[in-house]
Motif scaffolding. Sequence first.
Motif, PDB file in Angstrom:
ATOM      1  N   ASP A 195       0.833  -1.207   0.000  1.00  0.00           N
ATOM      2  CA  ASP A 195       0.000   0.000   0.000  1.00  0.00           C
ATOM      3  C   ASP A 195       0.865   1.254   0.000  1.00  0.00           C
ATOM      4  OD1 ASP A 195      -2.427   1.289  -0.133  1.00  0.00           O
ATOM      5  OD2 ASP A 195      -3.298   0.144   1.520  1.00  0.00           O
ATOM      6  N   GLN A 201      -5.474   1.031  -0.886  1.00  0.00           N
ATOM      7  CA  GLN A 201      -5.602  -0.323  -1.427  1.00  0.00           C
ATOM      8  C   GLN A 201      -6.228  -1.275  -0.410  1.00  0.00           C
ATOM      9  OE1 GLN A 201      -2.019  -1.759  -3.270  1.00  0.00           O
ATOM     10  NE2 GLN A 201      -2.713  -3.887  -3.304  1.00  0.00           N
ATOM     11  N   HIS A 202      -5.888  -1.087   0.858  1.00  0.00           N
ATOM     12  CA  HIS A 202      -6.439  -1.926   1.927  1.00  0.00           C
ATOM     13  C   HIS A 202      -7.182  -1.047   2.935  1.00  0.00           C
ATOM     14  CE1 HIS A 202      -4.289  -5.410   0.390  1.00  0.00           C
ATOM     15  NE2 HIS A 202      -3.217  -4.650   0.286  1.00  0.00           N
TER      16      HIS A 202
END
Length: 253
Positions: A195, A201-202
């Motif tokens: 990330d 992204q998460h």
Amino acid sequence: MGQRALPLPAPRLGRAVKTAGAQLAVSGVVLLLPDGEADSRRRPSSLSYALQLPLARTLARAGQDDGLAAHVVHYRCRGWNATDAQLAADAEWAVEEVVRRYGDIPVCLAGHGMGGRAALRAGGHAAVTSVLAMAPWLPGEASAEPEPVKHLLGRQVLLVHGTNDTRSDPELSFRLAERAKKTNRDTCRFEVHSDGHGLRQHRAEVVALAVDFVRGSLFGRAYARPVADALAAPPPLGLRMPLAAGFGRSLRS
């Protein structure tokens, strides 16, 4: 003659983020500190403020039964500005304002980027019980003085950083966490593999981690197993704890 520079606005708290049906008196506050810049006298970025609102709403919703209030801090300007450390000063002002409004209740400082640095620097205030630093921007080793850590003694401290962050060096946050752990054993750090600085992204896992930490550190709720393990583990294990995919889903199951 050149134009006179406009005076900077005073720092202020954003309106308390509330959820429908929240009736309890406020018994804990999380202050969200937006990202900023290393050097700038420009007025604060409305975008950086807006980016913190979804997390503020999620935290307020998750903590409504605990009496949690969430505020996003408006800085005077967007720059840290060397020894002025303006963002940290604004964070300290915000804690004082919480005490004035709500009385003697616990406060969590939760900052992103330069706001993460401000949260760590202002974390020594007597009302602060915990600090959450997300992708904190920290000065490199060429700086004259390392970031202080001894004032964090007695606080719950969690850092979370993407391993592919190209704006805020994740190794610098690891080194700070390493120094902080020597003074304050209640320090841990999570790594979000692949990330970047925005931790997008998460995002679901990062938000779930933030919710778990804020509720645990402010209201004494039991931490999720990965957080409890990270706090208990000796370095470097507890300072390079991977944030597993599906972290939030595992808490709901």
